[in-house]
Scaffold this active site. Structure first.
Site, PDB file in Angstrom:
ATOM      1  N   GLU A   1       0.587  -1.022  -0.388  1.00 14.20           N
ATOM      2  CA  GLU A   1      -0.369  -0.488   0.215  1.00 14.20           C
ATOM      3  C   GLU A   1       1.120   1.702   0.148  1.00 14.20           C
ATOM      4  O   GLU A   1       0.937   2.206  -0.917  1.00 14.20           O
ATOM      5  CB  GLU A   1      -0.735  -0.062   0.749  1.00 14.20           C
TER       6      GLU A   1
ATOM      7  N   GLU B   1      -4.510  -8.966   4.216  1.00 15.95           N
ATOM      8  CA  GLU B   1      -5.745  -8.249   4.735  1.00 15.95           C
ATOM      9  C   GLU B   1      -6.544  -9.236   5.115  1.00 15.95           C
ATOM     10  O   GLU B   1      -6.902  -9.315   6.479  1.00 15.95           O
ATOM     11  CB  GLU B   1      -5.914  -7.211   4.871  1.00 15.95           C
TER      12      GLU B   1
END
Lengths: 243, 273
Positions: free
Chosen positions: A114, A134
């Protein structure tokens, strides 16, 4: 300038930011958030800096994700949300008008991926692995990944990565447009440096106008994006006349 | 009594779901619901009743709430090549079609949907696949959007979802020319996520669906919402949506289990709570 988890170096017009927790695969921690916030503020505010490169220390990882050992100590969701927007690291990085290059090797997972997605260009060495694990941990990406990833590789490919949690290698990342270039491990930082130097050699106002025209334009209907582009052209031309 | 909110992973799987036509069958394998189209008798064309049955099947799976993943497939060698002519002619009058309703129902699925494609796909078949989260295909699959060649427009989302999946330039080429592309080209432009040898694709779809079932159901649902809704927002608004969903997840037991299992180096057991 050095911080507990981030090394900040300046050479010429280039700022080098090195995530520096190699013994923890550069896992993103609260301390690193605060360190990066200061380092990125320096990138923003230092007129000598024209372009920044983000990289990871050590042999094994750019950044293997968030430091999950800290997750047990998380404050209540209400406090966490307040803190998130009081110290909005991702908003700070995404809002920079100076170009950012991520140079990724080894593991580039979760918040690491990210972070690289908050940069404008991503180059990777051929040993790099990318993934967003995640959902398999019961959470969703929270460093902007659910928004930045589809904007870089498209919604369909983004859903494949985030729903399955599969890791992809540098070649596949290049094929789907996640990284701009792939190099050997030895050539990674020289390539980053040469890209950064080429950007730093341009008129910084024109470089920043081009970056903002693209990034802001992507949020606009085409007609408004064209109008924005015209404004930036006007700005750069008027500078040339004055100069 | 009253409406109980549907929590993913909390309902009971029904032993039998409605089977209104022979062309649409529904089966459950663990927490995966498999919807199979058998359009061999109609040359791949989805009939009016079949479209309604497919929509009803999707809605029934959604209402039941127990499925953690959905697979839409054809019988081997097939998927779907379009909708009956009668429906297409009538659509201006009724502004809808059973096929379009099926596409809507698929897109609204609370569980992630995998399209497993094996064979020629065109028109409504492509639009059904585009409404799914993941598209995997066999190497003998082909893809086409031939509506314009017949003097009509795609009307089940093709003009909207196709550019969002493959980008405007590739979408316009497919839509304007109506050309047929093979699986390799579909993979190259991003229309399908993965390509497998013929004969493998249905098994791979079930495997992939099984892996989706191992993830935290609430995180999966919020992730899809963040990606899909976020693409219609500005980046700034999308980041707000992501953060809010993230903090909401902090209240779930699955998040605690996910983090704990990682630190204890074991497989998590998510319950959808």
């Amino acid at each position: 300038m050095s911080f507990p988890t981030v090394v900040y170096e300046k050479t010429g017009g280039i700022a080098w930011l090195t995530l520096n927790r190699p013994e923890r695969l550069n896992a993103f921690s609260v301390q690193m958030r605060d360190d990066l916030y200061q380092a990125m503020t320096a990138v923003r505010d230092d007129p000598e800096v024209l372009v920044a490169v983000l990289k990871g220390a050590g042999d094994r990882a750019f950044c293997a994700g968030a430091d999950l050992t800290e997750f047990g100590t998380a404050p209540s969701p209400v406090i966490a949300r307040q803190v998130r927007w009081e110290r909005d690291l991702w908003g700070l990085i995404l809002g920079l008008s100076k170009p950012l290059i991520a140079a990724a090797h080894g593991f580039c997972l979760g918040s690491g991926l990210e972070m690289s997605l908050c940069c404008d260009l991503r180059i990777a060495s051929d040993d790099a692995r990318f993934g967003l694990p995640e959902v398999g941990l019961g959470i969703i990406p929270a460093a902007g990944g659910s928004q930045t990833l589809p904007r870089v590789i498209g919604g369909a490919r983004a859903l494949d990565l985030v729903l399955t949690g599969d890791y992809i290698d540098a070649a596949e990342a290049h094929r789907i447009g996640l990284v701009n270039r792939v190099t050997t491990r030895d050539a990674l930082y020289p390539t980053a440096e040469s890209l950064a130097q080429r950007i730093a050699a341009q008129d910084p106002v024109v470089v920043q106008a081009a970056k903002l025209a693209v990034n802001r334009g992507l949020d606009l209907p085409l007609a408004e994006g064209m109008a924005l582009e015209a404004q930036y052209v006007e700005l750069t031309l008027s500078r040339r006349k004055r100069g | 009594m009253g409406d109980t909110p549907k929590t993913p992973g909390r309902g009971r799987l029904p032993s039998a779901l409605p089977l209104p036509t022979l062309a649409v069958t529904v089966a459950t394998e663990g927490r995966v619901v498999v919807i199979t189209l058998d359009l061999r008798d109609s040359d791949g064309i989805l009939g009016t009743d079949d479209g309604a049955a497919l929509a009803a099947a999707c809605e029934s799976v959604a209402n039941d709430g127990a499925a953690l993943a959905l697979v839409l497939m054809g019988v081997p060698g097939t998927f779907c090549s379009g909708e009956t002519e009668a429906t297409e002619r009538g659509f201006l009058g009724q502004l809808d079609s059973p096929g379009a309703a099926a596409v809507r129902a698929l897109a609204a699925s609370p569980a992630p949907v995998i399209a497993a494609i094996d064979g020629p796909v065109s028109g409504l078949g492509v639009e059904l696949a585009l409404a799914c989260d993941l598209r995997i295909a066999s190497d003998r699959s082909t893809f086409a959007m031939p509506a314009l060649l017949k003097g009509v427009l795609p009307f089940a989302g093709g003009t909207q979802r196709l550019p969002r999946v493959v980008g405007r330039a590739h979408a316009l080429e497919l839509l304007l020319l109506g050309d047929t592309i093979d699986a390799a080209e579909a993979h190259r432009i991003g229309l399908v996520n993965r390509v497998f040898p013929a004969g493998d694709v249905h098994g791979k779809a079930l495997m992939l669906a099984g892996r989706l079932c191992e993830k935290a159901p609430i995180a999966t649902r919020y992730l899809r919402e963040a990606v899909q809704k976020g693409m219609d927002l500005t980046l700034d608004q999308g980041l707000r949506l992501e953060a809010d969903l993230y903090f909401l997840i902090q209240t779930t037991a699955d998040r605690t289990e996910g983090i704990r299992s990682f630190l204890e180096r074991r497989k998590p057991e998510f319950r959808g709570e």
